[in-house]
Design a protein around this motif. Sequence first.
Motif, PDB file in Angstrom:
ATOM      1  N   LEU A  70       0.835  -1.193   0.000  1.00  0.00           N
ATOM      2  CA  LEU A  70       0.000   0.000   0.000  1.00  0.00           C
ATOM      3  C   LEU A  70       0.880   1.258   0.000  1.00  0.00           C
ATOM      4  CD1 LEU A  70      -2.509  -1.255   2.695  1.00  0.00           C
ATOM      5  CD2 LEU A  70      -2.957  -1.087   0.236  1.00  0.00           C
ATOM      6  N   MET A  71       0.339   2.337  -0.537  1.00  0.00           N
ATOM      7  CA  MET A  71       1.079   3.600  -0.549  1.00  0.00           C
ATOM      8  C   MET A  71       1.308   4.109   0.867  1.00  0.00           C
ATOM      9  SD  MET A  71       1.828   4.373  -3.667  1.00  0.00           S
ATOM     10  CE  MET A  71       2.164   6.139  -3.578  1.00  0.00           C
ATOM     11  N   SER A  72       0.306   3.877   1.746  1.00  0.00           N
ATOM     12  CA  SER A  72       0.404   4.331   3.130  1.00  0.00           C
ATOM     13  C   SER A  72      -0.150   3.249   4.041  1.00  0.00           C
ATOM     14  CB  SER A  72      -0.393   5.625   3.329  1.00  0.00           C
ATOM     15  OG  SER A  72      -0.008   6.615   2.410  1.00  0.00           O
ATOM     16  N   ALA A  73       0.424   3.123   5.236  1.00  0.00           N
ATOM     17  CA  ALA A  73      -0.089   2.160   6.211  1.00  0.00           C
ATOM     18  C   ALA A  73      -1.459   2.616   6.690  1.00  0.00           C
ATOM     19  CB  ALA A  73       0.872   2.053   7.392  1.00  0.00           C
ATOM     20  N   THR A  74      -2.436   1.699   6.679  1.00  0.00           N
ATOM     21  CA  THR A  74      -3.805   2.080   7.011  1.00  0.00           C
ATOM     22  C   THR A  74      -4.621   0.867   7.427  1.00  0.00           C
ATOM     23  OG1 THR A  74      -5.780   3.229   6.177  1.00  0.00           O
ATOM     24  CG2 THR A  74      -4.624   1.791   4.636  1.00  0.00           C
ATOM     25  N   ALA A  75      -5.782   1.124   8.023  1.00  0.00           N
ATOM     26  CA  ALA A  75      -6.769   0.076   8.281  1.00  0.00           C
ATOM     27  C   ALA A  75      -8.128   0.514   7.743  1.00  0.00           C
ATOM     28  CB  ALA A  75      -6.860  -0.213   9.784  1.00  0.00           C
ATOM     29  N   VAL A  76      -8.128   1.525   6.887  1.00  0.00           N
ATOM     30  CA  VAL A  76      -9.366   2.092   6.350  1.00  0.00           C
ATOM     31  C   VAL A  76      -9.839   1.270   5.154  1.00  0.00           C
ATOM     32  CG1 VAL A  76     -10.403   4.136   5.279  1.00  0.00           C
ATOM     33  CG2 VAL A  76      -8.805   4.400   7.183  1.00  0.00           C
ATOM     34  N   ASN A  77     -11.046   0.747   5.236  1.00  0.00           N
ATOM     35  CA  ASN A  77     -11.577  -0.152   4.213  1.00  0.00           C
ATOM     36  C   ASN A  77     -11.631   0.503   2.836  1.00  0.00           C
ATOM     37  OD1 ASN A  77     -13.057  -2.647   3.379  1.00  0.00           O
ATOM     38  ND2 ASN A  77     -14.693  -1.168   3.017  1.00  0.00           N
ATOM     39  N   SER A  78     -12.012   1.776   2.756  1.00  0.00           N
ATOM     40  CA  SER A  78     -12.164   2.437   1.453  1.00  0.00           C
ATOM     41  C   SER A  78     -10.829   2.578   0.726  1.00  0.00           C
ATOM     42  CB  SER A  78     -12.808   3.818   1.627  1.00  0.00           C
ATOM     43  OG  SER A  78     -11.977   4.672   2.395  1.00  0.00           O
ATOM     44  N   LEU A  79      -9.720   2.486   1.466  1.00  0.00           N
ATOM     45  CA  LEU A  79      -8.403   2.565   0.842  1.00  0.00           C
ATOM     46  C   LEU A  79      -7.838   1.195   0.496  1.00  0.00           C
ATOM     47  CD1 LEU A  79      -6.764   5.326   3.097  1.00  0.00           C
ATOM     48  CD2 LEU A  79      -7.836   5.593   0.839  1.00  0.00           C
ATOM     49  N   ILE A  80      -8.268   0.166   1.233  1.00  0.00           N
ATOM     50  CA  ILE A  80      -7.740  -1.185   1.007  1.00  0.00           C
ATOM     51  C   ILE A  80      -8.622  -1.986   0.052  1.00  0.00           C
ATOM     52  CG2 ILE A  80      -7.165  -3.381   2.122  1.00  0.00           C
ATOM     53  CD1 ILE A  80      -6.403  -1.852   4.619  1.00  0.00           C
ATOM     54  N   SER A  81      -9.935  -1.892   0.210  1.00  0.00           N
ATOM     55  CA  SER A  81     -10.858  -2.736  -0.557  1.00  0.00           C
ATOM     56  C   SER A  81     -10.696  -2.600  -2.073  1.00  0.00           C
ATOM     57  CB  SER A  81     -12.298  -2.428  -0.151  1.00  0.00           C
ATOM     58  OG  SER A  81     -13.193  -3.317  -0.782  1.00  0.00           O
ATOM     59  N   PRO A  82     -10.606  -1.370  -2.645  1.00  0.00           N
ATOM     60  CA  PRO A  82     -10.444  -1.284  -4.107  1.00  0.00           C
ATOM     61  C   PRO A  82      -9.194  -1.990  -4.606  1.00  0.00           C
ATOM     62  CG  PRO A  82     -11.070   0.849  -3.188  1.00  0.00           C
ATOM     63  CD  PRO A  82     -10.733  -0.036  -2.024  1.00  0.00           C
ATOM     64  N   ARG A  83      -8.098  -1.897  -3.826  1.00  0.00           N
ATOM     65  CA  ARG A  83      -6.862  -2.558  -4.239  1.00  0.00           C
ATOM     66  C   ARG A  83      -7.014  -4.076  -4.175  1.00  0.00           C
ATOM     67  NH1 ARG A  83      -2.164   0.303  -3.757  1.00  0.00           N
ATOM     68  NH2 ARG A  83      -1.343  -1.398  -5.038  1.00  0.00           N
ATOM     69  N   ALA A  84      -7.720  -4.553  -3.143  1.00  0.00           N
ATOM     70  CA  ALA A  84      -7.905  -5.995  -2.988  1.00  0.00           C
ATOM     71  C   ALA A  84      -8.786  -6.556  -4.102  1.00  0.00           C
ATOM     72  CB  ALA A  84      -8.523  -6.299  -1.630  1.00  0.00           C
ATOM     73  N   LEU A  85      -9.867  -5.858  -4.423  1.00  0.00           N
ATOM     74  CA  LEU A  85     -10.771  -6.325  -5.481  1.00  0.00           C
ATOM     75  C   LEU A  85     -10.084  -6.245  -6.849  1.00  0.00           C
ATOM     76  CD1 LEU A  85     -14.108  -4.717  -4.244  1.00  0.00           C
ATOM     77  CD2 LEU A  85     -13.430  -7.128  -4.131  1.00  0.00           C
ATOM     78  N   GLU A  86      -9.280  -5.217  -7.046  1.00  0.00           N
ATOM     79  CA  GLU A  86      -8.511  -5.099  -8.292  1.00  0.00           C
ATOM     80  C   GLU A  86      -7.548  -6.266  -8.433  1.00  0.00           C
ATOM     81  OE1 GLU A  86      -4.915  -2.248  -9.914  1.00  0.00           O
ATOM     82  OE2 GLU A  86      -6.455  -1.354  -8.646  1.00  0.00           O
ATOM     83  N   LEU A  87      -6.901  -6.639  -7.316  1.00  0.00           N
ATOM     84  CA  LEU A  87      -5.980  -7.772  -7.340  1.00  0.00           C
ATOM     85  C   LEU A  87      -6.729  -9.074  -7.613  1.00  0.00           C
ATOM     86  CD1 LEU A  87      -3.068  -8.773  -6.919  1.00  0.00           C
ATOM     87  CD2 LEU A  87      -3.578  -8.975  -4.481  1.00  0.00           C
ATOM     88  N   PHE A  88      -7.888  -9.244  -6.972  1.00  0.00           N
ATOM     89  CA  PHE A  88      -8.708 -10.437  -7.213  1.00  0.00           C
ATOM     90  C   PHE A  88      -9.088 -10.535  -8.682  1.00  0.00           C
ATOM     91  CE2 PHE A  88     -12.902 -12.409  -7.612  1.00  0.00           C
ATOM     92  CZ  PHE A  88     -12.686 -13.631  -6.997  1.00  0.00           C
ATOM     93  N   ASP A  89      -9.523  -9.428  -9.280  1.00  0.00           N
ATOM     94  CA  ASP A  89      -9.914  -9.421 -10.694  1.00  0.00           C
ATOM     95  C   ASP A  89      -8.746  -9.833 -11.588  1.00  0.00           C
ATOM     96  OD1 ASP A  89     -12.402  -8.531  -9.930  1.00  0.00           O
ATOM     97  OD2 ASP A  89     -12.022  -6.427 -10.404  1.00  0.00           O
ATOM     98  N   ARG A  90      -7.545  -9.502 -11.148  1.00  0.00           N
ATOM     99  CA  ARG A  90      -6.361  -9.786 -11.970  1.00  0.00           C
ATOM    100  C   ARG A  90      -5.893 -11.225 -11.850  1.00  0.00           C
ATOM    101  NH1 ARG A  90      -0.921  -9.075 -10.861  1.00  0.00           N
ATOM    102  NH2 ARG A  90      -1.329  -7.791  -9.018  1.00  0.00           N
ATOM    103  N   ILE A  91      -5.967 -11.821 -10.648  1.00  0.00           N
ATOM    104  CA  ILE A  91      -5.347 -13.136 -10.467  1.00  0.00           C
ATOM    105  C   ILE A  91      -6.334 -14.302 -10.503  1.00  0.00           C
ATOM    106  CG2 ILE A  91      -3.494 -12.109  -9.096  1.00  0.00           C
ATOM    107  CD1 ILE A  91      -4.769 -13.425  -6.616  1.00  0.00           C
ATOM    108  N   ALA A  92      -7.625 -14.060 -10.205  1.00  0.00           N
ATOM    109  CA  ALA A  92      -8.592 -15.161 -10.119  1.00  0.00           C
ATOM    110  C   ALA A  92      -9.031 -15.618 -11.506  1.00  0.00           C
ATOM    111  CB  ALA A  92      -9.807 -14.732  -9.299  1.00  0.00           C
ATOM    112  N   ASP A  93      -9.145 -16.922 -11.687  1.00  0.00           N
ATOM    113  CA  ASP A  93      -9.633 -17.480 -12.949  1.00  0.00           C
ATOM    114  C   ASP A  93     -11.157 -17.356 -12.984  1.00  0.00           C
ATOM    115  OD1 ASP A  93      -8.593 -19.503 -15.297  1.00  0.00           O
ATOM    116  OD2 ASP A  93     -10.671 -19.903 -14.704  1.00  0.00           O
ATOM    117  N   ARG A  94     -11.672 -16.701 -14.010  1.00  0.00           N
ATOM    118  CA  ARG A  94     -13.108 -16.408 -14.077  1.00  0.00           C
ATOM    119  C   ARG A  94     -13.951 -17.620 -14.460  1.00  0.00           C
ATOM    120  NH1 ARG A  94     -14.424 -10.846 -14.531  1.00  0.00           N
ATOM    121  NH2 ARG A  94     -12.570  -9.522 -14.297  1.00  0.00           N
TER     122      ARG A  94
END
Length: 427
Positions: free
Chosen positions: A318-342
């Motif tokens: 992450l760009m900055s250390a955080t526990a804020v969902n709105s900053l982590i969730s988009p990155r996590a879903l973007e990563l899921f979209d990239r690595i998961a087999d559809r």
Amino acid sequence: MQKQRTYFCIDMKCFYASVECAERGLNPFETNLVVADLTRGSGTICLAISPKLKAQGVRNRCRIYEIPKTIEYEIAPPRMQLYIEYAADIYAIYLKYFAPEDIHVYSIDEAFIDATDYLRAYRTDGRTLAKKLMDEIAETLHIPSTAGIGTNLFLAKIALDITAKHSKAHMGYLDEELFKKTLWDHRPITDFWQIAGGTARRLERYGITTMRSLAECPQELIYKAFGKDAELLIDHAWGRESCLMEDIKNYRSKSRSVSFSQILPRDYGFDEARTVLSEMVLHGCQDMMHRKVICKSFWLGVGYSRDTLPTSHAQVRLMSATAVNSLISPRALELFDRIADRDTPIRKLSISFGDVCDEGCEGYDFFTDWEAVESEKAREKAVLAITDKYGKNAVLRGTNFLPGATQRERNGMIGGHRAGYDETGKS
């Protein structure tokens, strides 16, 4: 000269199944019983099977459909809260004989005990004291146990895992000489504590398939293959272990993480699994806020049905250390979209928030809307206060009602398994 120490490693046999048998007044050695959540289908993994089923060749942690149709058995739904209560009662028995600093709870059904200074006080020997503990657990709670006794922690564990299995008394003893005499040529090498399949395969490339061949192999070769981990492998090959109980008690991990994983109740499609991941990220962010920590990275793993594909996984900083969902969730879903087999059914999701540190280290760049972040943190802390008081399902999101969502059900679970009690506390 360092005095010889005596360690116990005590394990409850088929713990969950034995608890269910005890609750029913049944003998686990005479009863075919499986602990499994049938609401997850016939593919669900059995959390435990009774010793009698094991004696008939049924594999521990098997799936329901793998149990031979010719065997009749009883199915008990998991009751994790009940198992925790039994584990607490077992720990209370240990405390009758030993101080807390001499007990290390290794898992819910297994513990290490440094009995060295107690043998003289009780005027007894290791086998007699271990048997006294096992008998009291059996008489008080009706749970059978197995004990390993060793002159160090490693040998106590190996005496439990290997030697005790061949003892009618369900007890084994090892010192360094007995270890070399009886287990140096034991196979498979994966029976030894901390030698997993990957390590065994790497050792086999050098012709090492036993502890004897590991001990006799040139140390330079082991260090070249395993780096600093070679020291532990070499020590264990000779039956040595330098770690003491006080070292375990004083240990503080340098790296910290907050991790969650789910085995999904059925095969999930891409979109359903994405919904569950969204819930998991939010739950993880709330958990970090509850612990007053933040993370600098996260790791995501996607497992597929019946291992049709290797697990997809990747890590993001992450760009900055955080526990804020709105900053982590988009990155996590973007990563899921990239690595998961559809196109492949998904059965397991894992996420680990890494590089965890105190929330006092929080900091953002110039492009972060600081007021929005503070507003979200205040809102989530209010939600936590409500759920702490009224239960985890007191406040839910719309995501929790989408097809495939699991968080509402998991909020009533312990460790991903059913607690076994309703809202009134009755089983």
